[in-house]
Design a protein around this motif. Structure first.
Motif, PDB file in Angstrom:
ATOM      1  N   ALA A 130     -20.745 -12.893  18.885  1.00 42.55           N
ATOM      2  CA  ALA A 130     -20.604 -11.883  19.698  1.00 42.55           C
ATOM      3  C   ALA A 130     -21.679 -11.038  19.299  1.00 42.55           C
ATOM      4  N   GLY A 131     -22.635 -11.712  18.153  1.00 43.29           N
ATOM      5  CA  GLY A 131     -23.694 -11.406  18.404  1.00 43.29           C
ATOM      6  C   GLY A 131     -25.939 -11.549  18.951  1.00 43.29           C
ATOM      7  N   LEU A 132     -24.950 -12.559  19.201  1.00 40.34           N
ATOM      8  CA  LEU A 132     -25.994 -13.460  19.969  1.00 40.34           C
ATOM      9  C   LEU A 132     -25.583 -13.504  21.103  1.00 40.34           C
ATOM     10  N   ALA A 133     -24.937 -12.510  22.005  1.00 41.50           N
ATOM     11  CA  ALA A 133     -24.871 -11.615  22.901  1.00 41.50           C
ATOM     12  C   ALA A 133     -26.185 -11.779  24.153  1.00 41.50           C
ATOM     13  N   PRO A 134     -26.342 -10.919  23.455  1.00 46.00           N
ATOM     14  CA  PRO A 134     -27.632 -10.408  24.328  1.00 46.00           C
ATOM     15  C   PRO A 134     -29.021 -10.925  24.213  1.00 46.00           C
ATOM     16  N   LEU A 135     -29.592 -12.492  23.614  1.00 46.08           N
ATOM     17  CA  LEU A 135     -30.028 -13.191  23.097  1.00 46.08           C
ATOM     18  C   LEU A 135     -29.679 -14.432  24.092  1.00 46.08           C
ATOM     19  N   LEU A 136     -28.238 -15.088  24.504  1.00 46.75           N
ATOM     20  CA  LEU A 136     -27.921 -14.966  25.073  1.00 46.75           C
ATOM     21  C   LEU A 136     -27.936 -15.101  26.550  1.00 46.75           C
ATOM     22  N   GLU A 137     -28.171 -13.689  27.295  1.00 47.17           N
ATOM     23  CA  GLU A 137     -27.947 -13.350  28.258  1.00 47.17           C
ATOM     24  C   GLU A 137     -29.292 -13.503  28.452  1.00 47.17           C
ATOM     25  N   THR A 138     -30.193 -13.135  27.574  1.00 43.03           N
ATOM     26  CA  THR A 138     -31.740 -12.802  28.675  1.00 43.03           C
ATOM     27  C   THR A 138     -32.274 -14.596  28.828  1.00 43.03           C
ATOM     28  N   VAL A 139     -31.546 -15.724  28.224  1.00 37.12           N
ATOM     29  CA  VAL A 139     -32.079 -16.989  27.765  1.00 37.12           C
ATOM     30  C   VAL A 139     -31.532 -17.643  29.578  1.00 37.12           C
ATOM     31  N   THR A 140     -29.910 -16.818  29.603  1.00 34.19           N
ATOM     32  CA  THR A 140     -29.101 -16.648  30.684  1.00 34.19           C
ATOM     33  C   THR A 140     -30.080 -16.319  31.983  1.00 34.19           C
ATOM     34  N   ARG A 141     -30.674 -15.046  32.341  1.00 33.36           N
ATOM     35  CA  ARG A 141     -31.546 -14.261  33.399  1.00 33.36           C
ATOM     36  C   ARG A 141     -32.771 -15.690  33.335  1.00 33.36           C
ATOM     37  N   HIS A 142     -33.316 -16.365  32.066  1.00 35.85           N
ATOM     38  CA  HIS A 142     -34.342 -16.804  32.734  1.00 35.85           C
ATOM     39  C   HIS A 142     -34.319 -18.487  33.029  1.00 35.85           C
TER      40      HIS A 142
END
Length: 144
Positions: A45-57
């Motif tokens: 759950a804490g990695l969701a923002p990082l994963l969203e950023t990676v997915t965008r790129h």
């Protein structure tokens, strides 16, 4: 009267310590696995923002793919460590039973966790890959 060799303590055998290392590593791994599998909320759950950023790129890196890969990695140690302590033929059945038990427990007892058949497939795949890695390592050692 006992001889001096019977009284004096023997130094620890380094081979005995090396023989226990897989068991100690497996124990540490199982504690970490239990904490990860039975934590009441999703551990990522804490990695969701990082994963969203990676997915965008990198749109190919989706949450589902990362989770699948993480579940494979999570069970690699079973495939490496269990064959050091039991017959290889039992490793995949043990891994399958363990992952079904984990997913079933999540379904029955942990409301915030989402059990998945894909997790069972990924976990079993991880154990299989771990077993293949161990066998490749053993084959390479035999050749040298």
């Amino acid at each position: 009267m006992p001889s001096p060799t019977e009284i004096a303590p023997r130094p620890p055998d380094p081979r005995a310590r090396a023989d226990r290392m897989p068991q100690l590593l497996l124990l540490a791994y199982l504690v970490a696995l239990a904490l990860t599998a039975f934590w009441p909320t999703p551990v990522d759950a804490g990695l969701a923002p990082l994963l969203e950023t990676v997915t965008r790129h990198f749109p190919v890196v989706t949450h589902a793919r990362v989770e699948f890969a993480a579940n494979i990695a999570l069970f690699l140690p079973i495939g490496v460590l269990l064959p050091l302590m039991m017959p290889r033929t039992l490793v995949l059945p043990v891994a399958l039973v363990a992952t079904v038990a984990i997913e079933s427990t999540q379904a029955l007892l942990l409301d915030a966790r989402v059990p998945s058949v894909l997790d069972i497939i990924a976990n079993t795949t991880g154990a299989c890959l771990g077993l293949l890695i161990l066998e490749a390592f053993r084959a390479r050692r035999r050749r040298t």
